[in-house]
Design a protein around this motif. Sequence first.
Motif, PDB file in Angstrom:
ATOM      1  N   ARG A 130       0.823  -1.213   0.000  1.00 46.30           N
ATOM      2  CA  ARG A 130       0.000   0.000   0.000  1.00 46.30           C
ATOM      3  C   ARG A 130       0.855   1.260   0.000  1.00 46.30           C
ATOM      4  NH1 ARG A 130      -5.266  -1.086   3.869  1.00 46.30           N
ATOM      5  NH2 ARG A 130      -5.954  -3.003   2.824  1.00 46.30           N
ATOM      6  N   ILE A 131       2.062   1.167   0.581  1.00 53.30           N
ATOM      7  CA  ILE A 131       2.962   2.330   0.612  1.00 53.30           C
ATOM      8  C   ILE A 131       3.562   2.576  -0.764  1.00 53.30           C
ATOM      9  CG2 ILE A 131       5.110   3.246   1.618  1.00 53.30           C
ATOM     10  CD1 ILE A 131       4.411   1.672   4.153  1.00 53.30           C
ATOM     11  N   GLY A 132       3.674   1.513  -1.558  1.00 50.64           N
ATOM     12  CA  GLY A 132       4.203   1.713  -2.910  1.00 50.64           C
ATOM     13  C   GLY A 132       5.263   0.730  -3.341  1.00 50.64           C
ATOM     14  N   LEU A 133       5.601  -0.252  -2.486  1.00 44.88           N
ATOM     15  CA  LEU A 133       6.610  -1.252  -2.865  1.00 44.88           C
ATOM     16  C   LEU A 133       5.913  -2.418  -3.573  1.00 44.88           C
ATOM     17  CD1 LEU A 133       8.786  -1.263   0.383  1.00 44.88           C
ATOM     18  CD2 LEU A 133       9.311  -0.181  -1.780  1.00 44.88           C
TER      19      LEU A 133
ATOM     20  N   ALA B 157      11.838  11.787   1.413  1.00 46.57           N
ATOM     21  CA  ALA B 157      11.949  11.661   2.868  1.00 46.57           C
ATOM     22  C   ALA B 157      10.671  11.067   3.455  1.00 46.57           C
ATOM     23  CB  ALA B 157      12.229  13.030   3.487  1.00 46.57           C
ATOM     24  N   GLY B 158       9.514  11.493   2.929  1.00 46.38           N
ATOM     25  CA  GLY B 158       8.233  11.005   3.424  1.00 46.38           C
ATOM     26  C   GLY B 158       8.059   9.511   3.223  1.00 46.38           C
TER      27      GLY B 158
ATOM     28  N   ALA C 147       7.843   6.588   6.055  1.00 45.98           N
ATOM     29  CA  ALA C 147       6.666   5.700   6.066  1.00 45.98           C
ATOM     30  C   ALA C 147       7.077   4.230   6.086  1.00 45.98           C
ATOM     31  CB  ALA C 147       5.787   5.986   4.858  1.00 45.98           C
ATOM     32  N   ILE C 148       8.027   3.869   5.199  1.00 47.21           N
ATOM     33  CA  ILE C 148       8.481   2.469   5.130  1.00 47.21           C
ATOM     34  C   ILE C 148       9.199   2.073   6.414  1.00 47.21           C
ATOM     35  CG2 ILE C 148       9.975   0.830   3.918  1.00 47.21           C
ATOM     36  CD1 ILE C 148       9.516   2.530   1.369  1.00 47.21           C
TER      37      ILE C 148
ATOM     38  N   THR D   6      18.005   0.777   2.316  1.00 45.03           N
ATOM     39  CA  THR D   6      18.164   2.051   3.034  1.00 45.03           C
ATOM     40  C   THR D   6      17.217   2.129   4.238  1.00 45.03           C
ATOM     41  OG1 THR D   6      16.620   3.094   1.467  1.00 45.03           O
ATOM     42  CG2 THR D   6      18.978   3.351   1.025  1.00 45.03           C
ATOM     43  N   CYS D   7      15.992   1.638   4.083  1.00 45.74           N
ATOM     44  CA  CYS D   7      15.028   1.681   5.196  1.00 45.74           C
ATOM     45  C   CYS D   7      15.397   0.685   6.295  1.00 45.74           C
ATOM     46  CB  CYS D   7      13.609   1.406   4.688  1.00 45.74           C
ATOM     47  SG  CYS D   7      12.978   2.755   3.666  1.00 45.74           S
TER      48      CYS D   7
END
Length: 439
Positions: A140-143, A340-341, A345-346, A425-426
């Motif tokens: 849902r976040i985009g991954l 950054a957002g 979020a992730i 990175t996350c």
Amino acid sequence: MAGSVVLSSFIPELVTSSFLNKEVVVSLTVFFTLLCTCIVIGHLLEENRWANESITALLLGLCAGIVVLLVSKGHSSKILNFSEELFFIYLLPPIIFNAGFQVKKKQFFRNFSTILSFGVIGTLISFCLISLGAIFLLKRIGLASLLTQDYLAVGAILSATDSVCTLQVLSQDKTPLLYSLVFGEGVVNDATSIVLFNAVQKLDLSSINAFLALKLFGTFLYLFCTSTALGIAVGLISAYIIKTLYFGRHSTDREVAIMMLMAYLSYMLAELLSLSGILTVFFCGIVMSHYTWHNVTESSRITTKHAFATISFIAETFIFLYVGMDAFDIDKWKASHTSAGTSIAISSTLLSLVLIGRAAFVFPLANIANYFRKRENAKITFRQQFIIWWAGLMRGAVTIALSYNQFTDSSSTSTSSKDRARMITCTIIVVLFSTVRVD
């Protein structure tokens, strides 16, 4: 090694041996200087309850990464590249061996059933929750380009409690019960997480059934028993050799050398046989401290005790510096193309899943363990349960190493590449935040 190339350009030409690589010499010089600085700062902050060597090394690594990034004008932040081989073969074994060598055996084996339940059942619960959360939330976040196998790998990667970090937080002398539970769980947890991670790589998602779950459990049981047996066997053989040949009558150096080499041999044999080197070297350390150590001369006892502790301490500090500097891997940040957002979020989602995944097993399993403990003073209080939950939240170099292993793939598509770089990175952000926050 772009960072070391840039650094070396600021150092005047010196007459050096032809077989030495200048960039490597510069990199190692800077790194050893940072290690020395860490030890000095750690000594000065010895009585400060909010700081220790681990957080000092981590922050110093971050600062060094920023400096190299500025010197290289944004081209690289690295003095040394993060290497799974360096971590798993050279840095981790002495730390785990020393922990087994110094552990209070009575306390450890008294709580062995609880340690096993946390390390095996707890890790499986955490793995399931984090994997499911990653599948439903990260998409849902985009991954969207990640495969189901990648989401399952995230569950295994983030289920791994970092034993190295745990050693820095709890004291074996001041809190023996908590230390034995959290560190013991960490060792078993690492083995379980690595088994799960390797199983995910070979998983055939077209035929998931109950038999697969049983096979996974059987694989872990085999791994645990054989790895433990190998560690015990090597420890007993070292005790027999030293007692029979009595090296000490001629040279204490040989006694110390044979102990060190056989300890390292146990780890390498386990890796060669596709077993858990972590479990093997840990139990080898326990057996050596109980049998081998009592068969050497007095001077060798003092030497080995301090030598193992010193090597472990240097390796721990090295790892924290390494992780701190790797946080500014500019190539990964550029490849991720993440705002950054999105990063926040992730990272927040991953960290929340770690918090929930750990809470889901620590409190229930601790209360089940209390039900079978007859004496009141042997029960795990709610405060102790909270500390176990809190101390085990740390993720470190093990997590980063597995993350690089899973998400570094040059053959992936452009979109997939971005998502994989984002995951690395996350994961680094989660490691930094969990380590600094818990410390």
